[in-house]
Design a protein around this motif. Structure first.
Motif, PDB file in Angstrom:
ATOM      1  N   GLN A 132      -2.450   3.345  -5.956  1.00 36.79           N
ATOM      2  CA  GLN A 132      -3.192   4.042  -4.905  1.00 36.79           C
ATOM      3  C   GLN A 132      -2.756   5.505  -4.869  1.00 36.79           C
ATOM      4  O   GLN A 132      -1.669   5.849  -5.330  1.00 36.79           O
ATOM      5  CB  GLN A 132      -2.889   3.441  -3.518  1.00 36.79           C
ATOM      6  N   GLN A 135       3.687   7.661   4.391  1.00 38.80           N
ATOM      7  CA  GLN A 135       3.337   8.558   5.517  1.00 38.80           C
ATOM      8  C   GLN A 135       4.537   8.757   6.439  1.00 38.80           C
ATOM      9  O   GLN A 135       4.849   9.883   6.843  1.00 38.80           O
ATOM     10  CB  GLN A 135       2.187   7.959   6.343  1.00 38.80           C
ATOM     11  N   PHE A 161      -7.941  -0.229  10.560  1.00 33.76           N
ATOM     12  CA  PHE A 161      -6.586  -0.242   9.996  1.00 33.76           C
ATOM     13  C   PHE A 161      -5.644  -0.044  11.168  1.00 33.76           C
ATOM     14  O   PHE A 161      -5.931   0.761  12.068  1.00 33.76           O
ATOM     15  CB  PHE A 161      -6.382   0.903   8.991  1.00 33.76           C
ATOM     16  N   ALA A 219      -5.467  10.558   7.403  1.00 34.45           N
ATOM     17  CA  ALA A 219      -4.902   9.956   6.188  1.00 34.45           C
ATOM     18  C   ALA A 219      -5.993   9.182   5.470  1.00 34.45           C
ATOM     19  O   ALA A 219      -6.999   8.804   6.080  1.00 34.45           O
ATOM     20  CB  ALA A 219      -3.745   9.023   6.543  1.00 34.45           C
ATOM     21  N   TRP A 220      -5.799   9.029   4.185  1.00 33.38           N
ATOM     22  CA  TRP A 220      -6.684   8.124   3.438  1.00 33.38           C
ATOM     23  C   TRP A 220      -5.865   7.402   2.390  1.00 33.38           C
ATOM     24  O   TRP A 220      -4.760   7.823   2.037  1.00 33.38           O
ATOM     25  CB  TRP A 220      -7.830   8.889   2.779  1.00 33.38           C
ATOM     26  N   GLY A 221      -6.409   6.312   1.888  1.00 36.49           N
ATOM     27  CA  GLY A 221      -5.790   5.603   0.775  1.00 36.49           C
ATOM     28  C   GLY A 221      -6.893   5.169  -0.169  1.00 36.49           C
ATOM     29  O   GLY A 221      -7.878   4.572   0.265  1.00 36.49           O
ATOM     30  N   HIS A 238       0.853  -1.185   0.000  1.00 34.96           N
ATOM     31  CA  HIS A 238       0.000   0.000   0.000  1.00 34.96           C
ATOM     32  C   HIS A 238       0.896   1.244   0.000  1.00 34.96           C
ATOM     33  O   HIS A 238       2.115   1.130   0.166  1.00 34.96           O
ATOM     34  CB  HIS A 238      -0.977   0.012   1.194  1.00 34.96           C
ATOM     35  N   SER A 266       0.764   3.600   2.181  1.00 31.06           N
ATOM     36  CA  SER A 266       0.869   4.151   3.542  1.00 31.06           C
ATOM     37  C   SER A 266       2.295   4.271   4.099  1.00 31.06           C
ATOM     38  O   SER A 266       2.561   5.195   4.889  1.00 31.06           O
ATOM     39  CB  SER A 266      -0.018   3.345   4.503  1.00 31.06           C
ATOM     40  N   GLU A 296      -2.374   7.995  -1.676  1.00 35.06           N
ATOM     41  CA  GLU A 296      -2.449   8.197  -0.239  1.00 35.06           C
ATOM     42  C   GLU A 296      -2.581   9.693   0.010  1.00 35.06           C
ATOM     43  O   GLU A 296      -2.015  10.500  -0.732  1.00 35.06           O
ATOM     44  CB  GLU A 296      -1.125   7.706   0.385  1.00 35.06           C
ATOM     45  N   PHE A 330      -3.015   1.552  11.412  1.00 32.38           N
ATOM     46  CA  PHE A 330      -2.296   2.841  11.436  1.00 32.38           C
ATOM     47  C   PHE A 330      -3.231   4.037  11.569  1.00 32.38           C
ATOM     48  O   PHE A 330      -2.767   5.183  11.520  1.00 32.38           O
ATOM     49  CB  PHE A 330      -1.423   2.967  10.186  1.00 32.38           C
ATOM     50  N   THR A 331      -4.537   3.806  11.693  1.00 32.50           N
ATOM     51  CA  THR A 331      -5.461   4.915  11.949  1.00 32.50           C
ATOM     52  C   THR A 331      -6.403   4.542  13.088  1.00 32.50           C
ATOM     53  O   THR A 331      -6.733   3.381  13.291  1.00 32.50           O
ATOM     54  CB  THR A 331      -6.296   5.261  10.688  1.00 32.50           C
ATOM     55  N   ARG A 386       0.238  -6.738  -4.462  1.00 32.72           N
ATOM     56  CA  ARG A 386      -0.244  -7.739  -3.509  1.00 32.72           C
ATOM     57  C   ARG A 386      -0.307  -9.083  -4.194  1.00 32.72           C
ATOM     58  O   ARG A 386      -0.834  -9.202  -5.294  1.00 32.72           O
ATOM     59  CB  ARG A 386      -1.637  -7.364  -2.963  1.00 32.72           C
ATOM     60  N   GLY A 438     -10.364   4.012   2.036  1.00 33.11           N
ATOM     61  CA  GLY A 438     -10.227   3.811   3.476  1.00 33.11           C
ATOM     62  C   GLY A 438      -9.535   5.026   4.060  1.00 33.11           C
ATOM     63  O   GLY A 438      -8.716   5.658   3.403  1.00 33.11           O
ATOM     64  N   ALA A 439      -9.878   5.365   5.309  1.00 29.19           N
ATOM     65  CA  ALA A 439      -9.325   6.595   5.898  1.00 29.19           C
ATOM     66  C   ALA A 439      -9.365   6.511   7.415  1.00 29.19           C
ATOM     67  O   ALA A 439      -9.875   5.542   7.996  1.00 29.19           O
ATOM     68  CB  ALA A 439     -10.119   7.812   5.417  1.00 29.19           C
ATOM     69  N   GLY A 440      -8.838   7.550   8.055  1.00 31.80           N
ATOM     70  CA  GLY A 440      -8.907   7.608   9.509  1.00 31.80           C
ATOM     71  C   GLY A 440      -7.972   8.668  10.059  1.00 31.80           C
ATOM     72  O   GLY A 440      -7.251   9.333   9.309  1.00 31.80           O
TER      73      GLY A 440
END
Ligand code: PHE
Length: 345
Positions: free
Chosen positions: A215, A179, A255, A312-314, A174, A176, A217, A257-258, A201, A289-291
């Motif tokens: 992606q 970040q 996730f 953050a989001w991806g 990903h 991420s 990010e 990380f969030t 993946r 996805g985010a958080g």
């Protein structure tokens, strides 16, 4: 004598008729041989001069010379005409008609992924985001450890990650890990970046998942960054990307990380929320996805979570391209079928 003169006349008429029939400069050489050459008909006739009386010879010789000269002249004219005709024919056969319209050229187009990535980046740039490039080949530490994946987390398992011969070096699963790189390189806050790029993946390839995909990010870090900021940015993104008046919906998610983490849906761009085949009757389409950036991740990036917060989001780029461009199978993207590329561009 009279007989010879009339034979000369007949020969001249015959030769001229034959000359008129010639259709090429090449065939005129055969004509020359037949009539004027050493073994030609005129030469044969002239041999008859010897039989004439002395008095008759000069007149007959003169007549013969006249015929010869006339035929030679006629041959030159005919050859010139034939040469001219042959040149005109050759020119029109080989010539270029510069008034013809040109043949259409196939013009290359940008790939739908590139187009969509640029749209996303443009929308984010208007909100003040800068683009940051992070590596596609990552360490296990950046891809997982520093993002708060605990050692036994399922995403670390072999079936998801492409490893290299060095077990600590992997293909990022990903965007991420970028970040951490941004936070470590850019202090102090504020940070407002997007990180686009390839991810990998080791999954079964299906209509919805590829082994390689893109992606974007997003990361914001600052002193008073709140969940409402996240909502505002993503609502604006949805309106710019999928049309004014769009609604978005947050569903709780997980996730590492969030915290809190959400999955974000946009109301179905096909049916507007009533329910259809594309949204599987739910009225909603998942876009990302985010958080809020997890305190552990902030700390790993060099930011004190007591002072700083972030979101953050991806988002999958192919996913956005599929929704916007009505593409129903992700496998089309990298099969390089020119019909798909021409249509989807
Ligand atoms: N990295 C997550 C994924 O690939 C997406 C994500 C990014 C979620 C940032 C939250 C914050 O699924």
């Amino acid at each position: 004598m009279n007989q010879l003169l009339s034979q000369l006349e007949d020969l001249r008429a015959e030769a001229q008729a034959a000359l008129a029939q010639l259709d090429s400069t090449e065939s005129s050489e055969a004509w020359y041989r037949d009539y004027l050459g050493r073994n030609g008909k005129l030469t044969a006739l002239l041999r008859g001069l010897g039989q004439l009386s002395k008095e008759e010879r000069p007149a007959a010789g003169q007549a013969a010379n006249q015929v010869k000269a006339a035929l030679e002249q006629a041959l030159h004219e005919r050859q010139a005409a034939l040469k001219q005709a042959e040149m005109v024919a050759a020119l029109s056969a080989e010539g270029v008609d510069v008034t013809l319209p040109g043949r259409p050229q196939q013009v290359g187009k940008l790939h739908p992924t590139t187009l969509t990535m640029r749209e996303i980046i443009d929308i984010c740039a208007q909100m003040g985001f800068q683009v940051y490039d992070a590596p596609e080949v990552e360490t296990d530490e950046y891809n997982f450890g520093l993002l708060n994946f605990l050692p036994g987390h399922p995403a670390r398992e072999m079936q998801d990650t492409f490893f290299t011969t060095n077990p600590d070096v992997i293909l990022r699963t990903h965007t991420s890990p970028g970040q951490i790189r941004v936070m470590r390189e850019h202090a102090p806050a504020p940070i407002r970046v997007v990180l686009p790029g390839k991810c990998f993946r080791n999954e079964d390839v299906t209509a919805r998942s590829e082994m390689m995909f893109y992606q974007v990010e997003g990361l914001v870090v600052g002193r008073n960054v709140t969940f409402s900021d996240l909502k505002g940015v993503l609502l604006n993104f949805a309106n710019q990307m999928y049309g004014e008046g769009r609604s978005i919906r947050f569903r709780k998610a997980y996730f590492p990380f969030t915290e809190p983490s959400v999955e974000v849906d946009v109301d179905c761009i096909l049916c507007g929320g009533k329910g259809c085949r594309v949204c599987k009757q739910s009225g909603w389409l998942e876009i990302l996805g985010a958080g809020m950036v997890h305190p552990v991740v902030l700390k790993n990036g060099g930011y004190d979570p007591a002072e700083f917060s972030g979101f953050a989001w991806g988002m999958g780029i192919e996913r956005q391209a599929m929704l916007k461009r009505s593409i129903d199978d992700i496998r089309y993207f990298y099969e390089n079928d020119a019909r798909f590329l021409a249509r989807a561009g």
